[in-house]
Motif scaffolding. Structure first.
Motif, short mmCIF file in Angstrom:
data_model
loop_
_atom_site.label_atom_id
_atom_site.label_comp_id
_atom_site.label_asym_id
_atom_site.label_seq_id
_atom_site.Cartn_x
_atom_site.Cartn_y
_atom_site.Cartn_z
N ASP A 155 27.98 33.77 26.94
CA ASP A 155 28.57 33.82 25.55
C ASP A 155 27.47 33.36 24.49
OD1 ASP A 155 29.87 33.45 23.11
OD2 ASP A 155 31.05 31.69 23.85
N VAL A 156 26.89 34.17 24.04
CA VAL A 156 25.66 33.89 22.82
C VAL A 156 26.15 33.26 21.70
CG1 VAL A 156 24.40 35.95 23.88
CG2 VAL A 156 25.95 36.32 21.48
N GLY A 157 27.43 33.11 21.68
CA GLY A 157 27.85 32.21 20.40
C GLY A 157 28.00 30.89 20.74
N ARG A 158 27.84 30.38 21.93
CA ARG A 158 27.97 28.91 22.24
C ARG A 158 26.54 28.59 22.77
NH1 ARG A 158 32.77 27.65 26.24
NH2 ARG A 158 33.51 29.43 25.11
N THR A 159 25.95 27.74 21.90
CA THR A 159 24.54 27.32 22.08
C THR A 159 24.55 25.84 22.04
OG1 THR A 159 23.80 27.83 19.76
CG2 THR A 159 23.35 29.47 21.62
N ASN A 160 25.62 25.20 21.52
CA ASN A 160 25.53 23.85 21.58
C ASN A 160 25.84 23.22 22.81
OD1 ASN A 160 25.20 23.46 18.50
ND2 ASN A 160 27.43 23.74 18.27
N ILE A 161 24.85 22.18 23.23
CA ILE A 161 24.98 21.77 24.36
C ILE A 161 26.12 20.74 24.85
CG2 ILE A 161 23.67 20.44 26.33
CD1 ILE A 161 21.07 21.26 24.80
N THR A 162 26.74 21.20 26.09
CA THR A 162 27.69 20.23 26.45
C THR A 162 27.17 19.70 27.78
OG1 THR A 162 29.53 21.50 25.63
CG2 THR A 162 30.17 19.86 27.47
N ASP A 163 26.77 18.54 28.05
CA ASP A 163 26.25 18.04 29.14
C ASP A 163 26.88 18.43 30.52
OD1 ASP A 163 24.71 16.30 27.56
OD2 ASP A 163 25.71 14.45 27.80
N GLY A 164 25.76 18.92 31.40
CA GLY A 164 26.12 19.28 32.59
C GLY A 164 26.75 20.78 32.81
N LYS A 165 26.73 21.50 31.73
CA LYS A 165 27.19 23.01 31.64
C LYS A 165 25.70 23.70 31.93
CE LYS A 165 31.52 22.41 31.00
NZ LYS A 165 32.51 22.60 32.06
N ILE A 166 25.89 25.03 32.39
CA ILE A 166 24.92 26.12 32.67
C ILE A 166 24.62 26.80 31.44
CG2 ILE A 166 23.99 27.76 34.20
CD1 ILE A 166 25.69 26.62 36.62
N TYR A 167 23.21 26.86 30.78
CA TYR A 167 22.96 27.54 29.84
C TYR A 167 21.97 28.74 30.40
CZ TYR A 167 25.74 24.63 27.10
OH TYR A 167 26.84 23.69 26.78
N ALA A 168 21.71 29.79 29.49
CA ALA A 168 20.64 30.60 29.60
C ALA A 168 19.76 29.95 28.61
CB ALA A 168 20.85 32.25 29.33
N ILE A 169 18.35 29.64 28.96
CA ILE A 169 17.44 29.12 27.74
C ILE A 169 16.15 29.92 27.86
CG2 ILE A 169 18.23 26.99 28.08
CD1 ILE A 169 15.88 26.41 29.82
N SER A 170 15.56 30.03 26.79
CA SER A 170 14.37 30.56 26.54
C SER A 170 13.24 29.34 26.66
CB SER A 170 14.14 31.37 25.40
OG SER A 170 12.77 31.86 25.23
N HIS A 171 12.25 29.23 27.60
CA HIS A 171 11.31 28.10 27.52
C HIS A 171 9.95 28.73 27.82
CE1 HIS A 171 10.19 23.99 29.46
NE2 HIS A 171 9.68 24.12 28.25
N GLY A 172 9.27 28.48 26.83
CA GLY A 172 7.89 29.17 26.77
C GLY A 172 7.79 30.60 26.82
N GLY A 173 8.84 31.30 26.36
CA GLY A 173 9.14 32.89 26.52
C GLY A 173 9.53 33.46 27.70
N LEU A 174 9.92 32.33 28.80
CA LEU A 174 10.73 32.96 29.99
C LEU A 174 12.10 32.62 29.83
CD1 LEU A 174 8.15 31.79 32.76
CD2 LEU A 174 8.46 33.98 31.83
#
Length: 227
Positions: A155-174
Motif C-alpha cells: 500500500d503506497v498510501g501508508r508510509t507512516n511507520i508502525t513499529d514492527g510492521k514490514i515496509y518496502a523502503i528505498s535506501h541509497g537507491g536500493l
C-alpha cells in the motif's frame, strides 16, 4: 506437549511430526525437542510463513495479529473478465531485482503487467485500489517470512511507520523489504528477519537524509513461492 507446538500442529492441519518437519524445513528431532522446550523463534517464523499465521501467536497464543497474510492468486489471462469483487493491480515483477537509482514513480511508471486481488482483501486492510501494487522480493534478508521470488502486495498510501510492521523502503537507491521501528528524534531502526546474515541498522534523522532513506509502502500481503 508444549502449547506452542500444539498451536503449530493445529494450524498445520494436524500433520505428523515428520510431515511438519518436512513442510517447514526442520529435522524431525527438532520437532521432538520442541515438545518440551517449545517452538524456537526461527521455527515460529517458518511456521508463520508456511501456514499464514502470526509467529507471535505460535509462540504465545492469544489473538493472531500482526501477520503478513498469504493470498492465493487465481489463474487467468487478459481475456478473462474481471469479477465484481476483483480488481487488477499493477505487478512490478522486476522492481526489486533491477531497480537501480531513481524515485519509485520513475521506476514503476511504465509497467503493464497485472495481478488480480479481491476487493474484500483490500477492504480488510483498508487499502485503496489506486494505492495497491504487487512487487517481487529479491534475496533472503526477510526469509522465511518473505522469500526470494515472493510476490508482495503493498500500500503506497501508508508510509507512516508502525513499529514492527514490514515496509518496502528505498535506501541509497536500493529497494528492500524490512521491519521498521521508530527511534527518538526522528531516527529509524531497520531490521531483517534473517538477522544472522543481515545485522540490524539504525539511522539518525541526519543519516536518513544523507543516505537517501525513505519509506515507499506498507507490505500487507505476501505470496511465497513453493520450495
Amino acid at each position: 506437549m508444549h502449547p506452542s507446538l500444539a498451536r503449530l500442529l493445529q494450524v498445520s492441519g494436524q500433520l505428523s511430526q515428520e510431515e511438519l518437519a518436512k513442510r517447514i524445513g526442520e529435522l524431525p528431532q527438532t520437532i521432538t525437542n520442541w515438545k518440551r522446550r517449545g517452538v524456537s523463534k526461527p521455527g515460529a517464523l517458518k511456521g508463520a510463513a508456511t501456514f499464514g499465521v502470526s509467529a507471535n501467536w505460535i509462540l504465545n497464543g492469544g489473538e493472531t495479529q500482526g501477520k503478513v497474510d498469504v493470498v492465493q492468486v487465481k489463474g487467468w489471462d487478459s481475456t478473462t473478465p474481471v469479477d465484481d469483487d476483483e480488481v487488477e493491480i499493477p505487478f512490478y515483477k522486476d522492481v526489486l531485482v533491477s531497480c537501480g537509482h531513481g524515485t519509485f514513480s520513475e521506476i514503476v511508471g511504465h509497467e503493464t503487467r497485472k495481478l488480480r486481488l479481491s476487493k474484500s482483501t483490500l477492504r480488510r486492510y483498508g487499502v485503496s485500489e489506486c494505492n495497491a501494487y504487487a512487487l517481487t522480493a529479491f534475496g533472503d534478508s526477510m526469509s522465511p517470512i518473505i522469500n526470494s521470488g515472493a510476490i508482495v502486495y503493498v500500500d503506497v498510501g501508508r508510509t507512516n511507520i508502525t513499529d514492527g510492521k514490514i515496509y518496502a523502503i528505498s535506501h541509497g537507491g536500493l529497494f528492500k523489504f524490512k521491519f521498521l521501528y521508530r527511534m527518538p528524534k526522528g531516527g529509524v531502526r531497520i531490521v531483517s528477519a534473517n538477522k544472522e546474515e543481515y545485522p540490524e541498522e539504525s539511522l539518525t534523522a541526519e543519516e536518513i537524509m544523507d543516505q537517501e532513506f525513505c519509506v515507499v509502502a506498507y507490505a500487507f500481503n505476501v505470496q511465497n513461492p513453493l520450495p
